[in-house]
Design a protein around this motif. Structure first.
Motif, PDB file in Angstrom:
ATOM      1  N   ARG A 155       0.843  -1.211   0.054  1.00  0.00           N
ATOM      2  CA  ARG A 155       0.054  -0.009   0.021  1.00  0.00           C
ATOM      3  C   ARG A 155       0.917   1.149  -0.054  1.00  0.00           C
ATOM      4  O   ARG A 155       0.403   2.176  -0.683  1.00  0.00           O
ATOM      5  CB  ARG A 155      -1.064   0.093   1.090  1.00  0.00           C
ATOM      6  CG  ARG A 155      -2.182  -0.962   1.102  1.00  0.00           C
ATOM      7  CD  ARG A 155      -2.972  -0.940   2.124  1.00  0.00           C
ATOM      8  NE  ARG A 155      -3.709   0.469   2.232  1.00  0.00           N
ATOM      9  CZ  ARG A 155      -4.233   0.979   3.526  1.00  0.00           C
ATOM     10  NH1 ARG A 155      -4.485   0.276   4.473  1.00  0.00           N
ATOM     11  NH2 ARG A 155      -4.652   2.018   3.252  1.00  0.00           N
ATOM     12  N   MET A 156       2.053   1.090   0.756  1.00  0.00           N
ATOM     13  CA  MET A 156       3.117   2.513   0.475  1.00  0.00           C
ATOM     14  C   MET A 156       3.479   2.641  -0.858  1.00  0.00           C
ATOM     15  O   MET A 156       3.584   3.918  -1.151  1.00  0.00           O
ATOM     16  CB  MET A 156       4.236   2.091   1.510  1.00  0.00           C
ATOM     17  CG  MET A 156       3.755   2.080   3.050  1.00  0.00           C
ATOM     18  SD  MET A 156       5.255   1.645   4.012  1.00  0.00           S
ATOM     19  CE  MET A 156       6.396   3.100   3.592  1.00  0.00           C
ATOM     20  N   GLY A 187       0.599   3.964  -2.821  1.00  0.00           N
ATOM     21  CA  GLY A 187      -0.011   5.217  -2.367  1.00  0.00           C
ATOM     22  C   GLY A 187       1.305   6.294  -2.258  1.00  0.00           C
ATOM     23  O   GLY A 187       0.969   7.317  -1.768  1.00  0.00           O
ATOM     24  N   LEU A 188       2.233   5.926  -2.855  1.00  0.00           N
ATOM     25  CA  LEU A 188       3.494   6.832  -2.938  1.00  0.00           C
ATOM     26  C   LEU A 188       3.132   8.352  -3.555  1.00  0.00           C
ATOM     27  O   LEU A 188       3.631   9.406  -2.826  1.00  0.00           O
ATOM     28  CB  LEU A 188       4.774   6.318  -3.600  1.00  0.00           C
ATOM     29  CG  LEU A 188       6.092   6.963  -3.634  1.00  0.00           C
ATOM     30  CD1 LEU A 188       6.375   7.558  -2.300  1.00  0.00           C
ATOM     31  CD2 LEU A 188       6.816   6.409  -4.466  1.00  0.00           C
ATOM     32  N   GLY A 189       2.561   8.373  -4.595  1.00  0.00           N
ATOM     33  CA  GLY A 189       2.162   9.620  -5.145  1.00  0.00           C
ATOM     34  C   GLY A 189       3.320  10.613  -5.223  1.00  0.00           C
ATOM     35  O   GLY A 189       4.471  10.444  -5.793  1.00  0.00           O
ATOM     36  N   SER A 190       3.012  11.638  -4.671  1.00  0.00           N
ATOM     37  CA  SER A 190       4.419  12.847  -4.581  1.00  0.00           C
ATOM     38  C   SER A 190       5.133  12.596  -3.355  1.00  0.00           C
ATOM     39  O   SER A 190       5.843  13.495  -3.092  1.00  0.00           O
ATOM     40  CB  SER A 190       3.708  14.193  -4.677  1.00  0.00           C
ATOM     41  OG  SER A 190       2.548  14.383  -3.731  1.00  0.00           O
ATOM     42  N   ALA A 223      10.192   1.601  -5.891  1.00  0.00           N
ATOM     43  CA  ALA A 223       9.558   2.804  -5.384  1.00  0.00           C
ATOM     44  C   ALA A 223      10.235   3.620  -4.194  1.00  0.00           C
ATOM     45  O   ALA A 223      10.202   4.967  -4.266  1.00  0.00           O
ATOM     46  CB  ALA A 223       8.260   2.355  -5.014  1.00  0.00           C
ATOM     47  N   LEU A 224      10.792   2.778  -3.022  1.00  0.00           N
ATOM     48  CA  LEU A 224      11.001   3.456  -1.923  1.00  0.00           C
ATOM     49  C   LEU A 224      12.491   3.740  -1.829  1.00  0.00           C
ATOM     50  O   LEU A 224      13.145   4.382  -0.837  1.00  0.00           O
ATOM     51  CB  LEU A 224      10.486   2.598  -0.723  1.00  0.00           C
ATOM     52  CG  LEU A 224       8.929   2.235  -0.749  1.00  0.00           C
ATOM     53  CD1 LEU A 224       8.525   1.231   0.404  1.00  0.00           C
ATOM     54  CD2 LEU A 224       8.184   3.602  -0.820  1.00  0.00           C
ATOM     55  N   GLY A 225      13.204   2.750  -2.408  1.00  0.00           N
ATOM     56  CA  GLY A 225      14.758   3.109  -2.274  1.00  0.00           C
ATOM     57  C   GLY A 225      15.484   2.012  -1.446  1.00  0.00           C
ATOM     58  O   GLY A 225      14.711   1.126  -0.947  1.00  0.00           O
ATOM     59  N   PRO A 226      16.621   2.274  -0.934  1.00  0.00           N
ATOM     60  CA  PRO A 226      17.140   1.283  -0.301  1.00  0.00           C
ATOM     61  C   PRO A 226      16.874   1.359   1.468  1.00  0.00           C
ATOM     62  O   PRO A 226      17.814   1.414   2.246  1.00  0.00           O
ATOM     63  CB  PRO A 226      18.876   1.338  -0.302  1.00  0.00           C
ATOM     64  CG  PRO A 226      18.816   3.117  -0.764  1.00  0.00           C
ATOM     65  CD  PRO A 226      17.427   3.085  -1.577  1.00  0.00           C
TER      66      PRO A 226
END
Length: 504
Positions: free
Chosen positions: A252-253, A256-259, A286-289
């Motif tokens: 979900r993160m 829902g990342l969006g901006s 999406a989130l990186g390391p």
């Protein structure tokens, strides 16, 4: 040692550092938190709480949770945190089984808890209410000394029988867990933040201690839970944010990342269910390391194996995808082996039960010597999980021999649901399994023999168990698959269900 001593030390050495946040606000420094905790502990003593007694906390995520939990330890008692999403009958069982005479509860839960509370519960303390304020105005209590093996946390976890069992976690267990986290999962510094998006009664609350001992900030979202938009807004405000998340929350993160700015996330520790390699790759993109994985149980809290951030992020490693599909390497503080039915260790590559021993492993189950003896046979914790080691020491889980269903990071035990459904006079047999689901990881599906409406079965479940344990689908069949001894074959049933459900 008393682990509340970490807060006492922080209050003396770093009184001005922020300790608790609510939304974007600092609501307590370490000096204020230590003072409030000592006074609340004094109030508990005034209610008759003595060292070794149990005090329940049936509360949603809220700032007062931090002081309440530490006040229980400060007074020398043992905490019994209970998931606020459970059914009142499940609250009642934990209260009665633990023998808690005092319970902190979130405002709004008083009626539900009181309706089924056992006679032994003498005091119900709504957090933020008048009694809580009165207790918090008591004379400060000196920190009560406790031995390393003294009970600190009674962690209720169900087994194959469906009856919850209280895993007895000592101050020594929680200290070992805390230092394992800081050494191998998420090195933490003063001013870092832990965002409590997952329940503080479970993994998120267990990691609270590491952030207290390192003078970091425990931040509670204003929603009290997990909302991706709110999470990213809070991360942007606080920066250097860590959190514990079930794999479904990580998905979900990503969606829902969006901006949102993922660089504000220091570490996202995922666990509590399987993270498929493809989902881990998507999350890393999406989130990186910032991703790290842990595998643990309530019986050895959060501490069996870990896949560190550098291992998750190392795309150049020739076995990178296999690593992502594993649950990492054993923590240095525990021994982990894979064994056959006779507890004989198996060679690399062979599948057997995962066994664990070390300073994080519980002393046993509260008031349940038979289950304790079975689970800790030979001095090893028998997890009930099936796994295999690779040559490089990585552990991969193959199956959950206890048939537990993990939905949204919460454990659901089929037998518990089956027993409720079989209360319906129209059903003769029921078998509950998990079905793979892209959003929840698994959903609950009940196969039944007999006649009943889904609506009647839903109502029955809602009367006896938590809403999230209720089956999402009911399938009525003429007979359930069984072996020659009449045992229902859940493996065959799951195979049948996969054919019926089609591709996920």
């Amino acid at each position: 040692m008393n682990i509340a001593g970490w807060l006492a030390g922080a209050g003396r050495s770093d009184p001005s550092l922020p300790a608790v946040g609510h939304g974007t606000r600092v609501v307590a420094t370490y000096g204020q938190l230590a003072e409030a905790t000592a006074r609340l502990a004094g109030g508990l003593a005034g209610l008759g709480v003595r060292p070794g007694d149990r005090v329940a906390i049936i509360a949603k995520n809220e700032p007062d949770y931090v002081a309440a939990l530490h006040a229980v330890w400060w007074a020398g008692a043992a905490a019994v945190p209970v998931n606020a999403k459970l059914h009142p009958h499940e609250f009642a069982y934990a209260l009665e089984n633990s023998g808690a005479a005092v319970a902190f509860v979130s405002e709004g839960l008083e009626t539900a808890v009181a309706a089924t509370a056992p006679a032994g519960l003498k005091h119900l303390v709504p957090l933020g209410g008048a009694l809580h304020a009165r207790l918090g105005a008591s004379e400060p209590l000196d920190l009560v000394e406790r031995a390393d093996d003294a009970l600190a946390w009674l962690f209720y976890t169900s087994g194959t029988t469906g009856r919850p069992k209280g895993a007895m976690l000592s101050h020594g267990n929680l200290s070992a867990m805390t230092h394992a986290y800081l050494a191998e999962v998420d090195p933490t510094a003063p001013g870092d933040r832990l965002l409590h998006a997952a329940p503080m009664s479970h993994g998120s609350g267990l990691y609270m201690m590491a952030h207290v001992v390192r003078r970091a900030v425990n931040v509670v979202p204003e929603s009290g839970g997990f909302e991706p938009d709110e999470l990213y807004a809070l991360a942007a405000h606080w920066r250097r944010v860590s959190l514990f998340a079930a794999p479904t929350m990580v998905k979900r993160m990503v969606g829902g990342l969006g901006s949102g700015d993922p660089t504000a996330l220091r570490t996202v520790v995922y666990g509590g269910g399987p993270m498929y390699a493809a989902d881990a790759v998507e999350a890393l993109d999406a989130l990186g390391p910032c991703l790290a994985q842990i595998y643990g149980q309530g019986e050895t809290p959060m501490t069996i194996s870990t896949l560190r951030r550098d291992m998750v992020a190392d795309r150049d490693h020739p076995d990178w995808l296999a690593r992502l599909a594993s649950v990492g390497q054993p923590f240095g503080i525990v021994e982990v082996r894979v064994a056959d039915a006779g507890d004989v260790p198996l060679p690399v590559g062979e599948t057997g039960e995962v066994l664990v021993r070390g300073p994080t492993v519980m002393s046993g189950y509260w008031d349940n010597p038979d289950a304790s003896m079975r689970t800790l046979a030979g001095g090893w914790l028998h997890t009930g999980d099936q796994g295999a080691f690779a040559a490089d020491g990585l552990l991969t889980l193959k199956d959950r021999s206890k048939d537990v269903i993990i939905s949204g990071g919460s454990n659901i035990y089929p037998r518990e649901v089956e027993e409720v459904l079989l209360r319906h006079p129209g059903l003769t047999e029921v078998s509950v399994i998990g079905r793979a689901d892209p959003e929840w990881g698994e959903i609950v599906v009940a196969y039944a023999v007999g006649a009943a409406t889904p609506e009647a079965l839903d109502a029955l479940c809602l009367d006896h168990i938590a809403r999230f344990k209720r089956p999402k689908h009911y399938v009525f069949v003429e007979a359930l698959p069984k072996n020659n001894y009449g045992k229902i074959l859940k493996t065959d049933l799951r195979a049948l269900d996969r054919k019926m459900a089609g591709p996920q």
